[in-house]
Design a protein around this motif. Structure first.
Motif, PDB file in Angstrom:
ATOM      1  N   LEU A   1      14.788  80.158  38.975  1.00  0.00           N
ATOM      2  CA  LEU A   1      13.648  81.040  39.253  1.00  0.00           C
ATOM      3  C   LEU A   1      12.308  80.377  38.951  1.00  0.00           C
ATOM      4  O   LEU A   1      11.274  80.801  39.472  1.00  0.00           O
TER       5      LEU A   1
ATOM      6  N   HIS B   1      15.401  90.377  39.014  1.00  0.00           N
ATOM      7  CA  HIS B   1      15.385  90.013  40.435  1.00  0.00           C
ATOM      8  C   HIS B   1      16.604  90.620  41.113  1.00  0.00           C
ATOM      9  O   HIS B   1      17.670  90.753  40.503  1.00  0.00           O
TER      10      HIS B   1
ATOM     11  N   GLU C   1      20.793  93.882  39.894  1.00  0.00           N
ATOM     12  CA  GLU C   1      19.593  93.152  39.481  1.00  0.00           C
ATOM     13  C   GLU C   1      19.970  92.212  38.341  1.00  0.00           C
ATOM     14  O   GLU C   1      20.752  92.564  37.451  1.00  0.00           O
TER      15      GLU C   1
END
Length: 687
Positions: free
Chosen positions: A43, A64, A60
């Motif tokens: 990420l 995200h 999630e």
């Protein structure tokens, strides 16, 4: 030069250094799991690439959106990272292949069915790093798919052990070097270390390469690529433990039993222009030196200390590392004495005898004289420099001025300066590193760095020219070995084959006494009573044959003239085919006690005359060849020719698995090979 196939293969690795999209399968919110760290690192690169997180039971992950599978992703990821249990790896790979994925990074350990997975990847034109990989990092492309944190820098790390590679990365960060690229190769089911090293040749951010391998399969290719890294101006530091898989099997001969796996790795490093180190700490110490200083052109080190004790310790450490602390010329000693108190030691090591405290600039003035003398290849400053301003703040400016002057000297000279200081990190020490003066808190660290850097200068690598294979006609037995050795130019004593008492007696009529009788089919004749020396007449020879034949039975017996040369030194010359690195050649102290002395030097074969001469010069027993205690020097040039010939034989004929000449009796007038063994390869032996 790269071929189109090479470029295609390396181009496929782009997905592992700068993918346009990444999917982390097994992404997690649990910091104790790999999926957490890989997802977190991935990420960090969302400004450069698309990142998808895959977790079949979570909507999630780390704030995200997560997807249930690779098949459920909105697009096809260029790289898929596998952080799933081993039992699910094949299914996820298959799912990825069906989706069009052509690059996989397998963090998972314990994956079975290696051959099936490899075949499936090859059929699809896909690549995989791992399994059992700690991951990837590339500072240039903001790619972090590994456990932990990485500091960008200049060292490219390729490691078979992920954790050991991570330790190197952490040490490099603390040393201010950092990492340009990190690849944990794991079990190397598909992508192997040599490919990843080749991919660093044109990687501008990488200036130094750190390599750790536990297995050296394909070592021939590895050496070629390390030579290319060296040609590109990049030094490779090889961390190896001595357990290389292909060198665990030692041959039954003296040559094999005396040559360890580390001997072979060292030979490969010399041929490749790399150097072996023994610990991650040493690797980073050497890398720090190479990042700021030139490698010394020779082994001559001047030791300058403000303590006689520290200077003595430094000289001992230097000697143990193969460095030289030569006695300076009378002219240089007189020049140095003019800067120091009366009676100060100026021969090498140099004891400042309080001159540094009296005038700090003495450190710089003395080093300038040494560097300008032409008598040294490196200068070591050992002791209190670096502590003056720390212990007495009023002296800080003076000490910094000394450091600045030393820096100007180092920049203008090709003679590197290295400092051993008692300070852990004073302002003066920081200034030294700012000025590219390598500085260490331990004298052994400083001198190890100098020694390893000197090794790199002394062994820039060499091309292993291997011509088209030739058939030397390998056959079993000593008489056949004599024939082969004679055809490659190795001198042998006159001899004949005998099979009966009468033939043995007849041999005395055509050969000169004293005679040697050998059971030619035995590899280690003396151990089985298969050799008798000093037979002075036909009767003695016949009686010896009758006795030996009675014990050993029928076979190919050989009678030779016994060498009567005076002032002989016995050596061993051997060559063999290593499963990983290919042809090797060895020279060492010979005779029946060869394994006891273990005084050997091994190089990758073939070797030229210069390399063979260097092998001889590296032996501890080398003084015996130059004449010892009034004895005349022996014919080293003849020995060099035999080393070259033995290396060429194994390199040229794949049917020769091993060749040993022991002993080689070298005298002032030449040499004779008085025993030999040639072992055919497995295929040849089975014919």
């Amino acid at each position: 030069m790269q071929t189109p196939t090479d470029r295609t293969r390396l181009g496929a690795l782009r997905s592992f250094r700068d993918p346009r999209s990444v999917a982390v399968v097994g992404a997690s919110d649990d910091p104790a799991k790999w999926g957490y760290w890989i997802a977190q690192g991935a990420l960090l690169g969302t400004h450069r690439r698309t990142v998808w997180l895959v977790n079949r039971s979570a909507g999630e992950v780390q704030g995200h959106p997560a997807h249930a599978s690779v098949a459920a992703l909105p697009g096809t990821p260029e790289l898929v990272v596998l952080c799933v249990p081993a039992a699910h790896v094949e299914a996820v790979v298959e799912e990825g292949l069906e989706r069009g994925v052509r690059a996989f990074l397998a963090i998972t350990a314990g994956v079975a069915a290696a051959d099936r997975l490899r075949e499936r990847l090859a059929a699809a034109g896909a690549r995989l790093i791992g399994p059992n990989s700690l991951g990837l990092f590339d500072a240039d492309t903001d790619l972090q798919l590994a456990w932990g944190h990485f500091t960008p820098g200049r060292i490219g790390i390729v490691s078979q052990s992920g954790q050991l590679g991570s330790e190197i990365a952490n040490l490099a960060a603390r040393a201010g070097l950092g990492v340009s690229r990190f690849v944990s190769v794991g079990n190397q089911y598909d992508v192997r270390a040599p490919e990843l090293l080749e991919d660093l040749i044109d990687h501008d951010a990488t200036r130094i390469v750190a390599l750790y391998l536990e297995s050296f399969a394909g070592g021939d290719d590895l050496v070629r690529i390390l030579r290319r890294l060296r040609a590109a101006g990049k030094h490779t530091l090889v961390l190896a433990t001595g357990a290389s898989e292909g060198s665990k099997r030692l041959a039954a001969s003296h040559t094999g039993s005396m040559t360890s796996a580390i001997d072979v790795v060292d030979a490969a490093c010399r041929a490749a222009g790399a150097v072996r180190v023994t610990t991650p700490t040493e690797l980073v110490e050497v890398a720090r030196f190479l990042s700021v200083a030139e490698a010394p052109a020779g082994a001559r080190v001047a030791v300058v200390s403000d303590s006689g004790g520290q200077g003595g310790v430094a000289a001992d450490v230097a000697g143990a590392l193969g460095l030289d602390t030569p006695v300076f010329s009378a002219a240089l000693q007189a020049d140095l004495a003019g800067l120091l108190p009366a009676g100060a030691s100026v021969a090498n090591p140099i004891d400042l005898a309080g001159a540094g405290e009296a005038d700090l600039m003495t450190y710089a003035a003395l080093c300038e004289r040494l560097v300008a003398s032409g008598e040294v290849d490196a200068v070591l400053l050992s002791g209190y420099l670096g502590c003056y301003g720390e212990d007495t703040p009023a002296l800080l400016d003076q000490e910094l001025a000394v450091v600045d002057r030393l820096a100007r000297m180092a920049q203008d000279s090709h003679v590197p300066l290295v400092v051993h200081t008692m300070s852990a990190g004073s302002g003066a020490v920081a200034r030294m590193w700012e000025h590219d003066i390598p500085t260490y808190p331990a004298v052994e660290s400083a001198l190890r760095a100098v020694a390893r850097a000197h090794h790199l200068a002394a062994y820039p690598g060499r091309t292993l020219d291997r011509p088209a294979p030739r058939d030397l006609g390998v056959r079993p037995g000593y008489w056949a070995a004599r024939d082969l050795l004679g055809r490659i130019g190795v001198p042998l004593p006159p001899g004949v084959v005998v099979g009966t008492v009468g033939e043995a007696r007849a041999a005395a009529g055509v050969l000169r006494a004293p005679y040697v009788l050998k059971a030619g089919w035995l590899a280690h004749k003396s151990e089985h009573g298969g050799v008798v020396l000093g037979l002075g007449s036909a009767d003695e020879l016949a009686d010896a044959f009758a006795a030996m034949h009675g014990r050993l039975g029928d076979g190919e017996y050989v009678v030779e003239e016994q060498d009567r040369s005076a002032n002989v030194v016995e050596l061993l010359v051997g060559a063999r085919r290593d499963r990983d690195f290919g042809p090797l050649v060895t020279v060492g102290a010979g005779g029946t006690e060869a394994e006891l002395w273990r005084d050997v030097r091994t190089e990758l074969a073939p070797v030229d005359r210069a390399t063979a001469t260097a092998m001889v010069d590296a032996l501890r027993s080398r003084p015996l060849l130059a004449g010892w205690r009034g004895r005349p020097a022996v014919d080293v040039e003849a020995l060099v020719e035999v080393i070259v010939a033995a290396g060429a034989a194994v390199a040229d004929d794949p049917a020769v698995a091993e060749l040993e000449i022991n002993p080689v009796r070298v005298s002032p007038d030449g040499l004779l090979a008085v025993d030999g063994l040639v072992t055919p390869g497995d295929e040849e032996a089975g014919r």
